[in-house]
Design a protein around this motif. Structure first.
Motif, mmCIF file in Angstrom:
data_model
loop_
_atom_site.group_PDB
_atom_site.id
_atom_site.type_symbol
_atom_site.label_atom_id
_atom_site.label_comp_id
_atom_site.label_asym_id
_atom_site.label_seq_id
_atom_site.Cartn_x
_atom_site.Cartn_y
_atom_site.Cartn_z
ATOM 1 N N LEU A 10 3.236 1.520 -5.074
ATOM 2 C CA LEU A 10 1.956 1.479 -5.021
ATOM 3 C C LEU A 10 1.818 0.383 -3.932
ATOM 4 O O LEU A 10 2.315 -0.560 -4.217
ATOM 5 N N THR A 90 0.509 9.443 1.081
ATOM 6 C CA THR A 90 0.782 9.446 -0.239
ATOM 7 C C THR A 90 1.318 10.722 -0.808
ATOM 8 O O THR A 90 0.751 11.724 -0.355
ATOM 9 N N GLN A 118 7.595 8.644 -6.065
ATOM 10 C CA GLN A 118 6.159 8.722 -5.788
ATOM 11 C C GLN A 118 5.931 7.237 -4.703
ATOM 12 O O GLN A 118 6.112 6.298 -5.319
ATOM 13 N N THR A 120 2.272 5.662 -3.368
ATOM 14 C CA THR A 120 1.031 5.837 -3.170
ATOM 15 C C THR A 120 0.356 4.828 -2.423
ATOM 16 O O THR A 120 0.743 3.464 -2.535
#
Length: 123
Positions: A10, A90, A118, A120
């Motif tokens: 993130l 994202t 992932q 983000t």
């Protein structure tokens, strides 16, 4: 050649991340490598590719000037440096290997895929 991605996470908009894709096997230098991404509800899209010797790089227009693909054949690893990240970046980012000299824009041209990592980007 089994790619394994790492480095996702993130980050705030405008920030940076570096993704890594490590591969097993002794033939990494025979493979061109690519990065693709897929956001929820969207199709997988090409991000960047690099030839087996480290040249012949290709980028999607949406990331050109912000992302840099590179590789270290001694470490069997390909990298994706992502700067000036935007919320629209994202997605799950996947690394793929393609036998041959040059990378490809088309995901069907790649034989081996990692599980993805992932990324983000918050606004």
């Amino acid at each position: 050649v089994q790619p394994v991605e790492s480095g996702g996470g993130l980050v705030q908009a405008g920030g940076s991340l570096r993704l890594s894709c490590a591969t097993s096997g002794r033939t990494f230098s025979s493979y061109a490598m690519g990065w693709f991404r897929q956001a929820p509800g969207k199709e997988r899209e090409f991000v960047a590719a690099i030839g087996r010797s480290g040249g012949d790089t290709k980028y999607a227009d949406s990331v050109k000037g912000r992302f840099t693909i590179s590789r270290d054949n001694a470490k069997n690893t390909v990298y994706l440096q992502m700067n000036s990240l935007k919320p629209e970046d994202t997605a799950v980012y996947s690394c793929a290997a393609r036998w041959g000299y040059s990378g490809s824009y088309y995901f069907r041209d790649y034989e081996y895929w990692g599980q993805g990592t992932q990324v983000t980007v918050s606004s």
